[in-house]
Design an enzyme around this catalytic site. Structure first.
Site, PDB file in Angstrom:
ATOM      1  N   ASN A 150       0.852  -1.192   0.000  1.00  0.00           N
ATOM      2  CA  ASN A 150       0.000   0.000   0.000  1.00  0.00           C
ATOM      3  C   ASN A 150       0.884   1.238   0.000  1.00  0.00           C
ATOM      4  OD1 ASN A 150      -1.948   1.922   0.278  1.00  0.00           O
ATOM      5  ND2 ASN A 150      -2.791   1.161   2.205  1.00  0.00           N
ATOM      6  N   ASN A 155      -5.884   6.625  -1.342  1.00  0.00           N
ATOM      7  CA  ASN A 155      -6.862   6.042  -2.274  1.00  0.00           C
ATOM      8  C   ASN A 155      -7.491   4.762  -1.732  1.00  0.00           C
ATOM      9  OD1 ASN A 155      -5.013   3.945  -2.637  1.00  0.00           O
ATOM     10  ND2 ASN A 155      -4.291   4.671  -4.623  1.00  0.00           N
ATOM     11  N   ASP A 156      -7.262   4.457  -0.454  1.00  0.00           N
ATOM     12  CA  ASP A 156      -7.747   3.192   0.113  1.00  0.00           C
ATOM     13  C   ASP A 156      -9.262   3.071   0.069  1.00  0.00           C
ATOM     14  OD1 ASP A 156      -5.151   2.607   0.606  1.00  0.00           O
ATOM     15  OD2 ASP A 156      -5.269   2.720   2.784  1.00  0.00           O
ATOM     16  N   GLY A 176      -5.913  -2.449   0.754  1.00  0.00           N
ATOM     17  CA  GLY A 176      -5.307  -1.166   0.397  1.00  0.00           C
ATOM     18  C   GLY A 176      -4.109  -1.215  -0.524  1.00  0.00           C
ATOM     19  N   ASP A 178      -1.904  -1.296  -3.846  1.00  0.00           N
ATOM     20  CA  ASP A 178      -2.197  -0.538  -5.061  1.00  0.00           C
ATOM     21  C   ASP A 178      -1.096  -0.690  -6.106  1.00  0.00           C
ATOM     22  OD1 ASP A 178      -0.199   1.161  -3.908  1.00  0.00           O
ATOM     23  OD2 ASP A 178      -1.769   2.278  -2.867  1.00  0.00           O
ATOM     24  N   ASP A 355      -8.392 -15.003 -18.325  1.00  0.00           N
ATOM     25  CA  ASP A 355      -9.043 -15.769 -17.261  1.00  0.00           C
ATOM     26  C   ASP A 355     -10.048 -16.771 -17.839  1.00  0.00           C
ATOM     27  OD1 ASP A 355      -9.557 -16.046 -14.360  1.00  0.00           O
ATOM     28  OD2 ASP A 355     -11.534 -15.245 -14.852  1.00  0.00           O
ATOM     29  N   GLU A 384      -6.074 -19.578 -19.156  1.00  0.00           N
ATOM     30  CA  GLU A 384      -6.246 -20.447 -17.996  1.00  0.00           C
ATOM     31  C   GLU A 384      -7.155 -21.625 -18.345  1.00  0.00           C
ATOM     32  OE1 GLU A 384      -7.952 -20.214 -13.411  1.00  0.00           O
ATOM     33  OE2 GLU A 384      -8.903 -19.080 -15.020  1.00  0.00           O
TER      34      GLU A 384
END
Length: 642
Positions: A150, A155-156, A176, A178, A355, A384
């Protein structure tokens, strides 16, 4: 004075020449700088091989308008109305001679009123051939961004988004981490020996809960503000590039998040799968109501599969909070393809990880990968396919000789089969059919793959129990497993924290616990794995092990491109050789608890007798002669330069 005047005039000429050169590549046109609610892609580029572009326009009653463009080289070929009057889809043709610049798209309504949207075509920063993907010379560091570091606490929490809390004590809440937290620790990642970074998705997940993982995207063109900004995402890519490293983007073509903006106003009746059923039941929508995928991924290859089973796999929702996108809708298909290309250009990507690859419409996935690889012939995409069957894994790789003629255009797929073999090899007791035989016979399956060295191997990832947990907390076995997969003809991917023995012993397999915070990534952390402060002796030793093996691998052409030889396991040992004209690398696995003497005559065909080999972990050298004494259980990595 005369010389000064000459220099001044010369400078003016150069300046004018540069100015003219710049103006040749762009057009300055008077624009309104106004915007509609959405026009996606938000910008585009000139000089693509594919000169077409389809714009999705979202604005109240925009379906009642007629769009027009007056910009040299840009032509409207077709305009498509949607079921919802708040959408238009505009097909553009961008001539090869078109210059970069901004222009207005003018939307004229029946009453004569107009709306304008300023659109921009940009110059590309590099040519298609300069986009080089990941390959067998790379080692990939997989990160769950919310749990790594973090760097920006401001920006949390974002009050404009649904999930407004942060709680590091809750394994399923946001913590948190980033994008900037990754950028700040590129040196740590590079020093370990990694060449490529793959963060889980960082696009907006405006979900009410569980938004931290990134796989329920609610805006395919927006970075989640809790992870940072688009500029910070670009900075991550640029800083990696400065170190000769690559950025892989984790993308999701199969589904979106239920809170995606278009779910409030779907453009067509078939924008998502089972759409009518969803609309009839959305007031009482939950995990009991939803028609989930049957997860029968073998229906993609099964010669005898019932159509209902095929649809059950590809059209069922992954979970109730992830609408299943209908790629058979041509506008959805174009949207996804263009979105991928937009991110490649915007970030200068070194690869894409897609994905849940076997769940979308498989013909679309072929078209999607084909469109990307046609534009970027040296690029890389890994899909995947969570299967332990090599037949299924190989089916999805480009060049596979599939009985149904299917060509995926996919450069790489994921080797869950070998991952499972590795775990069994070190957890099982040795016998003819168990233990090291699992990896010996597993590697023998490479005859099925179109290109084994382009398949991705890994000890674990963000969806499975940590390798240290899978191997029951045995450090020596963990080292042997890691070193073995790093020697294979594969592209290795390792999950953040494996280098410090992160585990999920408390709740094996629990996703929240698997994605534990990396120690030192938060202010106030007592333990800091980035600096080594507070780590145990075992953790520091594993970090050093990673650093030695990965940095050796980084410079070993024998491992990147060399031939592979291996000998059937004997006496609880297994020998693997990688060889090219410059080097021979020997990887020895020894599961014996007591000292053992190995007869090296068995390996005479490799041609090492009488030559000096070096142990890359200890720097010790010895002559490869008739026998080799191994005192301790573990792995040996030996090298010989030719």
């Amino acid at each position: 004075m005369k010389n000064f005047v000459l220099i001044f005039v010369f400078s003016i000429l150069i300046s004018c020449n540069n100015s003219n050169k710049s103006s040749m590549n762009s057009i300055a046109e008077k624009v309104s700088n106004s915007s509609l609610e959405r026009v996606e892609p938000s910008n585009w580029w000139i000089n693509f091989k594919d000169s077409s572009l389809q714009l999705m326009v979202k604005e109240p009653t925009i379906g009642d308008s007629k769009p027009s463009i007056s910009y040299a080289g840009v032509t409207i070929k077709n305009v498509h109305k949607a079921k919802s009057n708040n959408y238009l889809f505009i097909d553009l043709e961008i001539d090869k001679k078109t210059k970069a610049g901004k222009f207005d798209i003018v939307f004229t309504f029946d009453d004569g009123s107009t709306k304008r949207h300023t659109y921009e075509l940009k110059d590309r920063q590099k040519s298609s051939e300069e986009y080089i993907g990941f390959n067998s010379s790379d080692a990939i560091y997989l990160i769950t961004p919310d749990r790594f570091s973090n760097a920006d606490e401001t920006n949390d929490v974002n009050e404009n988004l649904n999930e407004k809390t942060i709680n590091r004590k809750d394994d399923y809440a946001r913590h948190g981490g980033d994008i900037k937290g990754i950028t700040n620790h590129i040196d740590y990642i590079a020093d370990l020996g990694f060449t490529t970074v793959w963060p889980c998705p960082v696009l907006t997940n405006d979900m009410h809960r569980g938004s931290y993982h990134g796989y329920a995207i609610t805006d395919f063109y927006q970075v989640d503000p809790r992870f940072g900004t688009l500029e910070e995402y670009k900075e991550l890519a640029n800083e990696l590039n400065k170190k000769g490293m690559k950025l892989i983007m984790d993308q999701v073509a199969n589904h979106c998040g239920l809170e995606h903006w278009w779910m409030k106003d779907l453009p067509f009746e078939d924008w998502v799968n089972n759409q009518k059923y969803y609309e009839e039941n959305k007031e009482n929508w939950n995990n009991q109501t939803v028609k989930v995928s049957n997860h029968r991924r073998t229906t993609n290859q099964d010669l005898y599969a019932a159509e209902s089973d095929k649809k059950g796999n590809s059209e069922g929702w992954f979970v109730d909070t992830m609408p299943d996108l209908n790629q058979r809708n041509p506008f959805m298909a174009k949207y996804i393809i263009q979105n991928s290309i937009w991110w490649i250009e915007t970030l200068g990507l070194g690869g894409i990880r897609q994905d849940t690859y076997p769940y979308p419409d498989k013909q679309f996935m072929s078209n999607w990968a084909g469109a990307i690889m046609n534009e970027y012939p040296k690029f890389s995409i890994v899909g995947e396919e969570w299967s332990y069957n090599p037949l299924l894994i190989g089916y999805w790789q480009k060049g596979a000789k599939n009985k149904d003629g299917y060509e995926s255009n996919l450069t790489s797929t994921m080797d869950f089969a070998m991952q499972n073999n590795i775990v069994e090899a070190f957890n099982q007791h040795e016998s003819y059919n168990s233990g090291l035989t699992k990896i010996y016979e597993g590697l023998a399956n490479d005859f099925h793959y179109a290109s084994p060295k382009d398949i991705m191997i890994f000890p674990d990832n963000h969806d499975m129990s940590r390798i240290f947990t899978q191997l029951k907390g045995d450090i020596v076995n963990t080292k042997m497993a890691i070193s073995y997969l790093l020697m294979l003809p594969r592209i290795p991917q390792l999950y953040y924290g494996t280098e410090i023995l992160m585990n999920d012993f408390a709740k094996p397999g629990d996703h929240g616990l698997i994605r534990t915070d990396f120690p030192g990534g938060w202010n106030g952390d007592i333990v800091n794995a980035f600096t080594g402060e507070g780590l145990s002796v075992e953790q520091k030793d594993m970090q050093l092990f990673f650093k030695k093996v990965l940095n050796f691998r980084k410079n070993s052409t024998a491992i990147h491109e060399g031939k592979t030889f291996h000998f059937a396991p004997e006496n609880n040992t297994y020998f693997l050789f990688r060889m090219d004209e410059k080097e021979t690398v020997v990887h020895i696995i020894n599961k014996n608890e007591k000292p053992i003497t190995i007869d090296l005559e068995r390996f005479s065909e490799v041609g090492l007798k009488g030559k000096t080999v070096k142990n890359i972990l200890t720097d010790e050298t010895f002559i490869w002669d008739k026998t080799l004494e191994i005192s301790n259980k573990g792995s040996l990595i030996l090298t010989l330069k030719h």
